[in-house]
Design a protein around this motif. Structure first.
Motif, mmCIF file in Angstrom:
data_model
loop_
_atom_site.group_PDB
_atom_site.id
_atom_site.type_symbol
_atom_site.label_atom_id
_atom_site.label_comp_id
_atom_site.label_asym_id
_atom_site.label_seq_id
_atom_site.Cartn_x
_atom_site.Cartn_y
_atom_site.Cartn_z
ATOM 1 N N HIS A 12 0.820 -1.196 -0.047
ATOM 2 C CA HIS A 12 0.094 0.008 -0.016
ATOM 3 C C HIS A 12 0.816 1.316 -0.052
ATOM 4 C CE1 HIS A 12 -3.642 2.425 0.649
ATOM 5 N NE2 HIS A 12 -2.706 3.223 1.945
ATOM 6 N N ARG A 13 1.968 1.194 0.826
ATOM 7 C CA ARG A 13 2.835 2.343 0.685
ATOM 8 C C ARG A 13 3.495 2.627 -0.474
ATOM 9 N NH1 ARG A 13 5.327 0.305 5.699
ATOM 10 N NH2 ARG A 13 7.567 0.592 4.833
ATOM 11 N N ILE A 14 3.817 1.570 -1.307
ATOM 12 C CA ILE A 14 4.514 1.645 -2.438
ATOM 13 C C ILE A 14 3.453 2.323 -3.385
ATOM 14 C CG2 ILE A 14 5.473 0.593 -4.481
ATOM 15 C CD1 ILE A 14 6.480 -1.770 -2.276
ATOM 16 N N VAL A 15 2.039 1.731 -3.455
ATOM 17 C CA VAL A 15 1.234 2.260 -4.460
ATOM 18 C C VAL A 15 1.079 3.778 -4.305
ATOM 19 C CG1 VAL A 15 -1.245 1.926 -5.092
ATOM 20 C CG2 VAL A 15 0.309 0.145 -4.798
ATOM 21 N N GLU A 16 0.760 4.058 -2.835
ATOM 22 C CA GLU A 16 0.324 5.473 -2.533
ATOM 23 C C GLU A 16 1.404 6.450 -2.978
ATOM 24 O OE1 GLU A 16 -1.620 7.582 -0.339
ATOM 25 O OE2 GLU A 16 -3.170 6.101 -0.379
ATOM 26 N N ALA A 17 2.966 5.858 -2.726
ATOM 27 C CA ALA A 17 3.864 6.832 -3.261
ATOM 28 C C ALA A 17 4.139 6.940 -4.543
ATOM 29 C CB ALA A 17 5.360 6.306 -2.852
ATOM 30 N N ALA A 51 3.367 10.168 -7.190
ATOM 31 C CA ALA A 51 4.466 10.483 -8.283
ATOM 32 C C ALA A 51 3.975 10.532 -9.724
ATOM 33 C CB ALA A 51 5.560 9.474 -8.056
ATOM 34 N N VAL A 52 3.062 9.776 -10.114
ATOM 35 C CA VAL A 52 2.447 9.708 -11.346
ATOM 36 C C VAL A 52 1.864 11.026 -11.549
ATOM 37 C CG1 VAL A 52 0.525 8.399 -11.077
ATOM 38 C CG2 VAL A 52 1.786 8.160 -13.117
ATOM 39 N N ARG A 53 0.964 11.470 -10.519
ATOM 40 C CA ARG A 53 0.166 12.663 -11.001
ATOM 41 C C ARG A 53 1.122 13.888 -10.860
ATOM 42 N NH1 ARG A 53 -4.477 11.733 -6.445
ATOM 43 N NH2 ARG A 53 -2.728 10.507 -5.658
ATOM 44 N N ARG A 54 2.489 14.024 -10.288
ATOM 45 C CA ARG A 54 3.218 15.061 -9.998
ATOM 46 C C ARG A 54 4.186 15.028 -11.223
ATOM 47 N NH1 ARG A 54 6.607 13.380 -5.642
ATOM 48 N NH2 ARG A 54 4.459 13.530 -4.362
ATOM 49 N N HIS A 55 4.577 14.033 -11.625
ATOM 50 C CA HIS A 55 5.658 14.003 -12.561
ATOM 51 C C HIS A 55 5.291 13.206 -13.794
ATOM 52 C CE1 HIS A 55 8.318 15.430 -9.310
ATOM 53 N NE2 HIS A 55 8.104 14.309 -8.625
ATOM 54 N N GLY A 56 4.322 12.713 -13.939
ATOM 55 C CA GLY A 56 3.881 12.051 -15.219
ATOM 56 C C GLY A 56 4.287 10.529 -15.319
ATOM 57 N N TYR A 57 4.102 9.744 -16.143
ATOM 58 C CA TYR A 57 4.527 8.700 -16.217
ATOM 59 C C TYR A 57 5.907 8.398 -16.174
ATOM 60 C CZ TYR A 57 -0.245 7.802 -18.047
ATOM 61 O OH TYR A 57 -1.600 7.542 -18.071
ATOM 62 N N ALA A 58 6.688 9.158 -17.118
ATOM 63 C CA ALA A 58 8.131 8.871 -17.081
ATOM 64 C C ALA A 58 8.726 9.179 -15.834
ATOM 65 C CB ALA A 58 8.683 9.600 -18.244
ATOM 66 N N ALA A 97 8.289 5.307 -0.113
ATOM 67 C CA ALA A 97 7.454 4.292 0.490
ATOM 68 C C ALA A 97 8.409 3.993 1.805
ATOM 69 C CB ALA A 97 7.121 3.135 -0.049
ATOM 70 N N GLY A 98 9.793 4.215 2.110
ATOM 71 C CA GLY A 98 10.362 3.906 3.173
ATOM 72 C C GLY A 98 11.008 2.338 3.020
ATOM 73 N N ALA A 133 3.193 -2.666 -14.107
ATOM 74 C CA ALA A 133 2.336 -3.105 -13.390
ATOM 75 C C ALA A 133 2.052 -2.181 -11.944
ATOM 76 C CB ALA A 133 2.697 -4.704 -12.735
ATOM 77 N N LEU A 134 3.013 -1.596 -11.737
ATOM 78 C CA LEU A 134 3.081 -0.563 -10.639
ATOM 79 C C LEU A 134 2.313 0.745 -10.938
ATOM 80 C CD1 LEU A 134 3.938 0.836 -8.054
ATOM 81 C CD2 LEU A 134 6.200 1.725 -9.136
ATOM 82 N N LEU A 135 2.468 0.978 -12.420
ATOM 83 C CA LEU A 135 1.871 2.309 -12.862
ATOM 84 C C LEU A 135 0.374 1.898 -12.921
ATOM 85 C CD1 LEU A 135 4.250 3.391 -15.725
ATOM 86 C CD2 LEU A 135 3.660 4.740 -13.615
ATOM 87 N N VAL A 136 -0.112 0.779 -13.574
ATOM 88 C CA VAL A 136 -1.432 0.337 -13.631
ATOM 89 C C VAL A 136 -1.963 0.646 -11.945
ATOM 90 C CG1 VAL A 136 -3.026 -1.402 -13.949
ATOM 91 C CG2 VAL A 136 -1.397 -0.937 -15.636
ATOM 92 N N GLU A 137 -1.536 -0.223 -11.150
ATOM 93 C CA GLU A 137 -2.054 0.064 -9.626
ATOM 94 C C GLU A 137 -2.091 1.437 -9.300
ATOM 95 O OE1 GLU A 137 -1.641 -2.582 -6.404
ATOM 96 O OE2 GLU A 137 -0.790 -4.164 -7.604
ATOM 97 N N ALA A 138 -1.047 2.233 -9.716
ATOM 98 C CA ALA A 138 -0.996 3.645 -9.014
ATOM 99 C C ALA A 138 -2.045 4.479 -9.865
ATOM 100 C CB ALA A 138 0.329 4.172 -9.570
#
Length: 196
Positions: free
Chosen positions: A15-20, A24-31, A42-43, A58-63
């Motif tokens: 959950h921490r990874i997906v939250e981070a 990040a994807v909204r702040r910096h875009g996919y790249a 995520a610590g 797979a991370l991007l899809v969940e994010a």
């Protein structure tokens, strides 16, 4: 440590990874979503990434799914409250989507508004997850329209919301960016919400 405790700790880490990643994807875009940076935020260590995801995609899809679900729930809650004040759900949606707060806080806002121009260039699995979020936004707009609204009007309004938010973000969280949003809010409410 029991299996349930291990599972709970793994779920918390996931959950921490997906939250981070969703921030990040909204702040910096996919790249701008780097595995090392997301794991650090995520610590967790970079090496633990593949215990949670098969790939960066797979991370991007969940994010994207997580960011969309969180921002949609918040928007729905705010629309309900604002509709009680205005009596007009479309006006509430327009005013909230094109708010100065949404301009200033990309990392907590609509994933579609943050990524729309990048969606066509993504790998298929990421593009499909992103297009689902676009479809959900269009359906959200449709819910705010009267039952007799013209076919396609929800898409037109959603496009205007996304486009004006992106145009304002080009100007930044500045007087110029806020002026773009103010003009768009006023025009869209006058043209679409007052008529509904």
């Amino acid at each position: 440590m029991s299996n349930s405790a291990k599972s709970s700790k793994r779920e918390q880490s996931h959950h921490r990874i997906v939250e981070a990643a969703s921030r990040a994807v909204r702040r910096h875009g996919y790249a701008g979503v780097g595995v090392a940076e997301v794991m650090k935020e995520a610590g967790l260590t970079h090496g633990g990434f593949y215990a949670h995801f098969d790939s960066r995609e797979a991370l991007l899809v969940e994010a994207i799914e997580h960011a969309g679900a969180i921002s949609s729930a918040l928007l729905d809650e705010r629309i309900a409250a604002r509709t009680r004040e205005t009596g007009n759900p479309l006006q509430a949606l327009i005013e909230l989507y094109l708010s100065d707060e949404h301009l200033a806080h990309t990392e907590h806002g609509c994933v579609v508004g943050a990524l729309a121009s990048e969606i066509p260039r993504q790998q298929e699995v990421v593009r499909e997850a992103s297009v689902q979020r676009v479809d959900r936004l269009v359906r959200r707009v449709a819910l705010a329209l009267p039952d007799d609204a013209a076919p396609g009007l929800a898409s037109v309004i959603a496009g205007a919301l996304i486009g004006n938010l992106q145009l304002a973000r080009i100007q930044g969280d500045s007087p110029e960016g806020r002026a773009v949003l103010a003009a768009a809010r006023e025009t869209l409410v006058a043209v679409f919400a007052k008529a509904s």
